[in-house]
Motif scaffolding. Structure first.
Motif, PDB file in Angstrom:
ATOM      1  N   VAL A 236       0.957  -1.120  -0.003  1.00  0.00           N
ATOM      2  CA  VAL A 236       0.141   0.004   0.036  1.00  0.00           C
ATOM      3  C   VAL A 236       0.714   1.243  -0.069  1.00  0.00           C
ATOM      4  CG1 VAL A 236      -1.657  -1.367   1.118  1.00  0.00           C
ATOM      5  CG2 VAL A 236      -0.210   0.023   2.527  1.00  0.00           C
ATOM      6  N   PRO A 237       0.339   2.478  -0.422  1.00  0.00           N
ATOM      7  CA  PRO A 237       1.095   3.544  -0.280  1.00  0.00           C
ATOM      8  C   PRO A 237       1.407   3.925   0.940  1.00  0.00           C
ATOM      9  CG  PRO A 237      -0.836   3.803  -1.726  1.00  0.00           C
ATOM     10  CD  PRO A 237      -0.992   2.451  -1.120  1.00  0.00           C
ATOM     11  N   GLY A 238       2.580   4.576   1.273  1.00  0.00           N
ATOM     12  CA  GLY A 238       2.988   5.065   2.595  1.00  0.00           C
ATOM     13  C   GLY A 238       4.021   3.998   3.138  1.00  0.00           C
ATOM     14  N   ASN A 239       4.206   2.714   2.318  1.00  0.00           N
ATOM     15  CA  ASN A 239       5.120   1.802   2.861  1.00  0.00           C
ATOM     16  C   ASN A 239       6.374   2.052   2.096  1.00  0.00           C
ATOM     17  OD1 ASN A 239       3.849   0.594   5.200  1.00  0.00           O
ATOM     18  ND2 ASN A 239       2.818  -0.964   3.667  1.00  0.00           N
ATOM     19  N   ASP A 240       7.597   1.754   2.504  1.00  0.00           N
ATOM     20  CA  ASP A 240       8.834   1.728   1.920  1.00  0.00           C
ATOM     21  C   ASP A 240       8.706   0.377   0.964  1.00  0.00           C
ATOM     22  OD1 ASP A 240       9.956  -0.452   3.497  1.00  0.00           O
ATOM     23  OD2 ASP A 240      10.817   1.265   4.751  1.00  0.00           O
ATOM     24  N   GLU A 241       9.803   0.387   0.312  1.00  0.00           N
ATOM     25  CA  GLU A 241       9.664  -0.890  -0.853  1.00  0.00           C
ATOM     26  C   GLU A 241       9.758  -2.077  -0.208  1.00  0.00           C
ATOM     27  OE1 GLU A 241      12.457  -2.591  -4.650  1.00  0.00           O
ATOM     28  OE2 GLU A 241      12.496  -0.454  -3.999  1.00  0.00           O
ATOM     29  N   THR A 242      10.788  -2.180   0.827  1.00  0.00           N
ATOM     30  CA  THR A 242      10.859  -3.518   1.880  1.00  0.00           C
ATOM     31  C   THR A 242       9.650  -3.440   2.663  1.00  0.00           C
ATOM     32  OG1 THR A 242      13.175  -2.838   2.132  1.00  0.00           O
ATOM     33  CG2 THR A 242      12.132  -4.487   3.715  1.00  0.00           C
ATOM     34  N   THR A 243       8.915  -2.777   3.148  1.00  0.00           N
ATOM     35  CA  THR A 243       7.723  -2.791   3.824  1.00  0.00           C
ATOM     36  C   THR A 243       6.540  -3.521   3.094  1.00  0.00           C
ATOM     37  OG1 THR A 243       8.389  -1.276   5.577  1.00  0.00           O
ATOM     38  CG2 THR A 243       6.138  -2.145   5.920  1.00  0.00           C
ATOM     39  N   ARG A 244       6.392  -3.038   1.766  1.00  0.00           N
ATOM     40  CA  ARG A 244       5.593  -3.333   0.920  1.00  0.00           C
ATOM     41  C   ARG A 244       5.377  -4.744   0.523  1.00  0.00           C
ATOM     42  NH1 ARG A 244       3.701   1.884  -2.840  1.00  0.00           N
ATOM     43  NH2 ARG A 244       2.075   0.343  -3.471  1.00  0.00           N
ATOM     44  N   ALA A 245       6.800  -5.143   0.790  1.00  0.00           N
ATOM     45  CA  ALA A 245       7.040  -6.633   0.325  1.00  0.00           C
ATOM     46  C   ALA A 245       6.856  -7.546   1.397  1.00  0.00           C
ATOM     47  CB  ALA A 245       8.500  -6.828  -0.340  1.00  0.00           C
ATOM     48  N   VAL A 246       6.278  -7.317   2.532  1.00  0.00           N
ATOM     49  CA  VAL A 246       6.226  -8.250   3.892  1.00  0.00           C
ATOM     50  C   VAL A 246       5.068  -9.123   3.312  1.00  0.00           C
ATOM     51  CG1 VAL A 246       5.140  -8.025   6.014  1.00  0.00           C
ATOM     52  CG2 VAL A 246       6.854  -6.358   5.552  1.00  0.00           C
ATOM     53  N   THR A 247       3.881  -8.842   2.625  1.00  0.00           N
ATOM     54  CA  THR A 247       3.153  -9.730   2.283  1.00  0.00           C
ATOM     55  C   THR A 247       3.330 -10.160   0.913  1.00  0.00           C
ATOM     56  OG1 THR A 247       1.315  -8.144   1.855  1.00  0.00           O
ATOM     57  CG2 THR A 247       1.226  -9.058   4.222  1.00  0.00           C
ATOM     58  N   GLU A 248       4.293 -10.202   0.261  1.00  0.00           N
ATOM     59  CA  GLU A 248       4.544 -10.481  -1.278  1.00  0.00           C
ATOM     60  C   GLU A 248       4.197 -12.053  -1.408  1.00  0.00           C
ATOM     61  OE1 GLU A 248       7.769 -10.489  -4.304  1.00  0.00           O
ATOM     62  OE2 GLU A 248       7.488  -8.563  -3.389  1.00  0.00           O
ATOM     63  N   THR A 249       5.066 -12.943  -0.525  1.00  0.00           N
ATOM     64  CA  THR A 249       4.672 -14.150  -0.749  1.00  0.00           C
ATOM     65  C   THR A 249       4.479 -15.086   0.481  1.00  0.00           C
ATOM     66  OG1 THR A 249       6.572 -13.699  -2.506  1.00  0.00           O
ATOM     67  CG2 THR A 249       6.324 -16.087  -1.674  1.00  0.00           C
ATOM     68  N   LEU A 250       3.887 -15.958   0.415  1.00  0.00           N
ATOM     69  CA  LEU A 250       3.491 -16.851   1.350  1.00  0.00           C
ATOM     70  C   LEU A 250       4.745 -17.585   2.084  1.00  0.00           C
ATOM     71  CD1 LEU A 250       1.586 -18.346   3.435  1.00  0.00           C
ATOM     72  CD2 LEU A 250       0.860 -19.702   1.537  1.00  0.00           C
ATOM     73  N   TYR A 251       5.124 -17.774   3.243  1.00  0.00           N
ATOM     74  CA  TYR A 251       6.372 -18.298   3.710  1.00  0.00           C
ATOM     75  C   TYR A 251       7.455 -17.855   2.917  1.00  0.00           C
ATOM     76  CZ  TYR A 251       2.709 -21.314   5.748  1.00  0.00           C
ATOM     77  OH  TYR A 251       1.612 -21.704   6.542  1.00  0.00           O
ATOM     78  N   GLY A 252       7.474 -16.748   2.579  1.00  0.00           N
ATOM     79  CA  GLY A 252       8.736 -16.185   1.904  1.00  0.00           C
ATOM     80  C   GLY A 252       9.563 -15.231   2.523  1.00  0.00           C
ATOM     81  N   GLY A 253      10.502 -15.064   1.980  1.00  0.00           N
ATOM     82  CA  GLY A 253      11.423 -13.870   2.792  1.00  0.00           C
ATOM     83  C   GLY A 253      12.317 -14.448   3.810  1.00  0.00           C
ATOM     84  N   GLY A 254      12.993 -13.571   4.373  1.00  0.00           N
ATOM     85  CA  GLY A 254      14.182 -13.838   5.493  1.00  0.00           C
ATOM     86  C   GLY A 254      13.378 -13.805   6.894  1.00  0.00           C
ATOM     87  N   GLY A 255      14.374 -13.812   7.823  1.00  0.00           N
ATOM     88  CA  GLY A 255      13.994 -13.906   9.308  1.00  0.00           C
ATOM     89  C   GLY A 255      13.146 -12.648   9.636  1.00  0.00           C
ATOM     90  N   ASP A 256      13.459 -11.527   9.131  1.00  0.00           N
ATOM     91  CA  ASP A 256      12.505 -10.307   9.549  1.00  0.00           C
ATOM     92  C   ASP A 256      11.229 -10.135   8.757  1.00  0.00           C
ATOM     93  OD1 ASP A 256      14.927  -9.364  10.985  1.00  0.00           O
ATOM     94  OD2 ASP A 256      15.460  -7.586   9.911  1.00  0.00           O
ATOM     95  N   THR A 257      11.403 -10.360   7.410  1.00  0.00           N
ATOM     96  CA  THR A 257      10.196 -10.664   6.766  1.00  0.00           C
ATOM     97  C   THR A 257       9.025 -11.676   7.170  1.00  0.00           C
ATOM     98  OG1 THR A 257      11.109  -9.882   4.696  1.00  0.00           O
ATOM     99  CG2 THR A 257       8.942 -11.131   4.802  1.00  0.00           C
ATOM    100  N   ARG A 258       9.681 -12.855   7.783  1.00  0.00           N
ATOM    101  CA  ARG A 258       9.009 -14.002   8.642  1.00  0.00           C
ATOM    102  C   ARG A 258       8.106 -13.124   9.630  1.00  0.00           C
ATOM    103  NH1 ARG A 258       8.868 -19.225   7.172  1.00  0.00           N
ATOM    104  NH2 ARG A 258       6.955 -20.458   8.243  1.00  0.00           N
ATOM    105  N   LEU A 259       9.294 -12.715  10.449  1.00  0.00           N
ATOM    106  CA  LEU A 259       8.504 -12.132  11.701  1.00  0.00           C
ATOM    107  C   LEU A 259       7.647 -10.818  11.351  1.00  0.00           C
ATOM    108  CD1 LEU A 259       8.669 -11.839  14.709  1.00  0.00           C
ATOM    109  CD2 LEU A 259      10.677 -10.536  14.827  1.00  0.00           C
ATOM    110  N   GLU A 260       7.798 -10.174  10.613  1.00  0.00           N
ATOM    111  CA  GLU A 260       6.924  -8.877  10.306  1.00  0.00           C
ATOM    112  C   GLU A 260       5.738  -9.469   9.916  1.00  0.00           C
ATOM    113  OE1 GLU A 260       9.363  -6.681   7.601  1.00  0.00           O
ATOM    114  OE2 GLU A 260      10.672  -5.939   9.234  1.00  0.00           O
ATOM    115  N   GLN A 261       5.534 -10.694   8.927  1.00  0.00           N
ATOM    116  CA  GLN A 261       4.501 -11.373   8.477  1.00  0.00           C
ATOM    117  C   GLN A 261       3.666 -11.758   9.788  1.00  0.00           C
ATOM    118  OE1 GLN A 261       5.201 -14.463   5.954  1.00  0.00           O
ATOM    119  NE2 GLN A 261       5.070 -13.030   4.081  1.00  0.00           N
ATOM    120  N   GLU A 262       4.085 -12.286  11.043  1.00  0.00           N
ATOM    121  CA  GLU A 262       3.659 -12.842  11.914  1.00  0.00           C
ATOM    122  C   GLU A 262       3.050 -11.575  12.824  1.00  0.00           C
ATOM    123  OE1 GLU A 262       5.718 -16.086  13.530  1.00  0.00           O
ATOM    124  OE2 GLU A 262       5.469 -16.953  11.668  1.00  0.00           O
TER     125      GLU A 262
END
Length: 866
Positions: A236-262
């Motif tokens: 969504v607008p207002g998030n930086d590129e990294t934060t926009r990608a938090v919900t990009e892929t199911l069970y994807g990304g590294g440790g920070d992304t997984r934690l941010e998803q949860e």
């Protein structure tokens, strides 16, 4: 040279329907169409060819119709009447009284709780192939749970995340290696609606992240029959590129992304529920059901709410939250549990990012592995989930046993059988998974397609044997045709030309014994067990009188190189020209494939390492379509195999060498297929019917049918877990939260006093040195309660059989009564126990906490033994 110009922005232009057929939009936006054949038929009738080309997606189909075509439909009075009738049917479905409304009246009349709303959290939901927000069994189960809750009228609201690329699409390289692609999903082109504020702006959920960052999310709503499903989207607008990608892929990304998803799923999910209630008027959930630890932070958010809005302490808020929370563990595999470095949790929740009222040290303690065998410095999401829930369960009887052993460190004073994790065996949503042909034959011979609602399982054997067999062949033929199409498509993607693929037209046969194997590909599921002896497998496939054919599918996690190698090994075997007409690997296993695969297979194969299969619902879906299971005794099969509904593959339990174990179990599998399965399938009478096989099919439907239904599962959850959780939550709830305050104070008092609690002396009497059945054991015991009152504990006689080392098993517990109190906090308790079992007998005395708000005496993990 072809120049590819990439769009700098993408959006979806939605269809505007003529007023006479605007009801099509209502039907398309409610996912009930995915399991309701009349609605699907209505959309197919618009244009059967384009319905298939649109992937049987009503939203996509409507978007591909021109204005002239829509106008023609609106001018067709018969079609308009069908649309009106379908909308009236949907309205009745959504508003009429169903099972839950009748049950809730009975509950309230009996003074018991029937929750007004239940929040169901899961990281994935498999509702339909059109909305690919799932990777495997957990998501499919969550989807079946919501659909069944809708059918039953259970007031559930689902909470998850919207993944822009879903899980992934699987293809194969020329040499059989898994290749992943991530097509972008446009939510505007899906059956989703954006949650909006009254002024029309998108509703936003915001959570804080380290380094002063914030994570904003929009909330999409999928309507699953009567059940809303809220999906949070970080793109969504207002998030930086990294934060926009938090919900990009199911069970994807590294440790920070997984934690941010949860964090988004748990904390953001609760905030999304509050938005939903405010904007829609829906009741605030009374019960919160979290599936696995992924959504565990929902408890932290609810604690923070109570501290902020009701001025409770952390401990008081914790008790109020626990009482109304249900936790379901779905894996017996430790690797399936999310575990984070405690330092990372401190980074997200410590210092200036601390949640008011939730000290970081208390938060870290919730997920700490501070028990024997645990790892210091680790934050375990499943452990936090269990500590934040007063009620917990596994998903089959055997999985309950495994879970109690796996998590017994959280209740150190109790034997595994007393660990407070119960079991509710999974079930499957029949309208999603049972082929129409099965319903047609039931309608013709039993007078109704709804065998479950009419409770006609006992009449299944009234269906003529030839009708049973011809229906199965029809489904097998549909599977063969679908498999050929998929094999050809796969080979095209692998680089083959049509000139090389003439052989595909003869792949598989609708008259050959068909065995299916489809699931995720972690190593414990043993995709390649059947390849332990390739030459013997070839002989089974190519047997001149009793051939077998195998249809195999499954995805490996993109980061799992071992799983990918297993797939490649299977694909290379299936590519062999000698056997490729008898064994196929179908890429991109999903709901759409499964809806052909389960009905078309005669046998469903499952050969995991026991006991690592939590439940394994794919075999249930096959059974409802007349399939027989051939499985290791694990998960649900361990519970319901009866010797006539399929076959149990013998296990080499106790063999420590994994290769040797696989060799033994593979040989047993080959023997069963050759000597039992194939022999029975091809044993035909004069009419060409395998009467013995058909008898097993009918027995399977009669006996397993009512057990494997998700309606049984959801009713079990409602009665055994949701209702007690709602009652416990109400008892500890507002307006003053007196119950929560009392329970928190009680637990603090007990924990402080417990080191001083002891059983000082036990005096038995009433039995001789050679007791007989029926004799009575009298027990008198003196205990020091360390300042606790006698009504704050229960003194118990624990008895059962004993081992050579005096350990009690087959434990039974009987409370002892207070006889007399003395100075210094000492008390006498006594009671009697009739000897009802022969053999070795032993007993002991213990003291455990007792409070009306405790779900079990084991809840605090405190027990003082004699």
């Amino acid at each position: 040279m072809l120049l590819l110009v990439k769009a700098i922005r993408r959006f979806n232009v939605r269809t505007v329907l003529p007023s006479r057929i605007e009801g099509l939009g209502v039907l398309a936006s409610n996912l009930r169409w995915s399991w309701h054949p009349p609605t699907r038929d209505l959309f197919e009738s618009i244009d059967p060819r384009r319905w298939v080309e649109a992937g049987e997606d009503p939203v996509k189909l409507l978007s591909r119709l021109s204005s002239d075509e829509l106008a023609a439909l609106a001018a067709d009075d018969d079609f308009v009447s069908s649309v009106v009738a379908a909308n009236e049917d949907l309205h009745h479905y959504q508003t009429d009284e169903r099972w839950y409304q009748r049950w809730s009246r009975e509950q309230e009349a009996a003074g018991k709780a029937a929750p007004s709303a239940i929040a169901y959290f899961s990281p994935e939901f498999g509702i339909t192939a059109v909305l690919p927000q799932y990777s495997g069994g957990l998501g499919i189960l969550a989807g079946d749970h919501l659909k069944t809750a809708s059918d039953l009228g259970v007031p559930i609201v689902g909470v998850g995340l919207f993944y822009k690329t879903g899980y992934f699409k699987q293809a194969l390289s020329r040499d059989g290696w898994q290749v992943e692609t991530y097509p972008v999903l446009d939510p505007d082109g899906l059956p989703l609606a954006l949650l909006r504020e009254p002024d029309g702006t998108p509703a936003v959920v915001t959570i804080d992240l380290p380094a002063g960052r914030q994570l904003h999310a929009h909330v999409w709503k999928a309507q699953v029959g009567r059940v809303p499903l809220l999906l949070l989207d970080s793109d969504v607008p207002g998030n930086d590129e990294t934060t926009r990608a938090v919900t990009e892929t199911l069970y994807g990304g590294g440790g920070d992304t997984r934690l941010e998803q949860e964090l988004l799923l748990g904390i953001g999910g609760v905030r999304a529920l509050r938005l939903w209630s405010r904007l829609s008027g829906a009741p605030t959930p009374e019960v919160y059901h979290t599936n696995e630890g992924h959504a565990g932070f929902l408890g932290v958010e609810r604690i923070a709410e109570l501290v902020r809005d009701h001025d409770l302490t952390f401990d008081e808020a914790l008790e109020a939250v626990r009482a109304a929370t249900v936790f379901t563990t779905h894996t017996p595999v430790p690797a399936g549990i999310d575990r984070f470095d405690a330092a990372k949790i401190n980074l997200f929740f410590g210092g200036p990012r601390a949640i008011p009222g939730v000290p970081v040290d208390r938060l870290l303690a919730l997920g700490a592995e501070d028990y024997a065998g645990g790892q210091p410095g680790i934050f375990n999401m499943a452990v936090m989930g269990l500590r934040l829930a007063q009620r917990a369960n596994g998903v089959s009887q055997l999985h309950g046993v495994v879970s109690r052993e796996m998590f017994d460190g959280l209740w150190p004073g109790f034997d595994d059988v007393e660990v407070p994790i119960t079991s509710i065996t999974n079930g499957v949503h029949a309208p999603t998974w049972v082929d129409r042909s099965v319903y047609d034959v039931a309608r013709k011979h039993l007078g109704t397609a709804d065998v479950a609602r009419a409770d006609l399982w006992h009449r299944i054997d009234e269906v003529p044997a030839d009708a049973v067999w011809s229906t199965k062949r029809e489904m097998r033929e549909k599977l063969v045709l679908d498999a050929r199409r998929r094999v050809k498509s796969s080979w095209h993607k692998r680089g083959a030309s049509d000139a090389e693929l003439g052989w595909v037209d003869d792949v598989l046969s609708p008259d050959v014994l068909t065995i299916g194997f489809a699931r995720r590909v972690p190593t414990y599921k043993r995709l390649t067990l059947m390849l332990r002896d390739p030459e013997r497998l070839k002989r089974l496939l190519l047997h001149p009188e009793r051939p077998v054919q195998l249809i195999i599918a499954g995805k490996s996690h993109p980061a799992d190189e071992t799983g990918k190698r297993l797939i490649q090994e299977m694909v290379r075997f299936a590519d062999d020209p000698e056997v490729r007409h008898r064994i196929v690997f179908l890429p991109n296993y999903d709901i759409a494939m499964a809806q052909h695969l389960y009905p078309g297979c005669d046998v469903w194969l499952n050969n995991p390492l026991r006991p690592f299969e939590a439940c394994g619902t794919s075999g249930m879906k096959a059974a409802l379509n007349g399939g027989l299971n051939l499985s290791i005794l694990d998960g649900w099969w361990d519970e319901w195999f009866d010797g006539r509904n399929g076959w149990a593959i013998p296990t080499a339990d106790g063999v420590e060498d994994p290769d040797h174990r696989d060799d033994i179990e593979a040989a047993a599998l080959y023997d069963l297929i050759e000597n039992d399965v194939a022999a029975k399938f091809y044993d035909r009478d004069d009419a060409g019917l395998p009467q013995g096989w058909i008898a097993m099919m009918i027995h399977t439907l009669k006996t397993l049918g009512p057990k494997v239904l998700a309606s049984r599962m959801v009713e079990d959850y409602t009665v055994q877990l949701y209702s007690p959780a709602a009652g416990a939550g109400r008892a500890l709830d507002g307006p003053t939260f007196a119950g929560a305050k009392d329970l928190a104070a009680y637990k603090a008092k007990v924990r402080a006093a417990w080191p001083s609690v002891k059983v000082e002396h036990v005096e038995p009497s009433g039995v001789s040195d050679s007791p007989l059945i029926g004799d009575t054991l009298d027990v008198k015991t003196y205990v020091d309660l360390g300042g606790l009152e006698p009504d704050e504990v229960e003194v118990q006689l624990v008895h059962g059989h004993v081992t050579d080392t005096d350990e009690i098993w087959g434990t039974e517990v009987a409370p002892l009564s207070l006889v007399e109190s003395y100075d210094g906090g000492r008390h006498q308790f006594a009671g009697s126990q009739s000897l009802r079992r022969t053999g070795s007998f032993g007993y002991s005395v213990r003291v455990v906490p007792k409070h009306p708000a405790l779900a079990t005496s084991a809840e605090l993990g405190l027990a003082r033994n004699a």
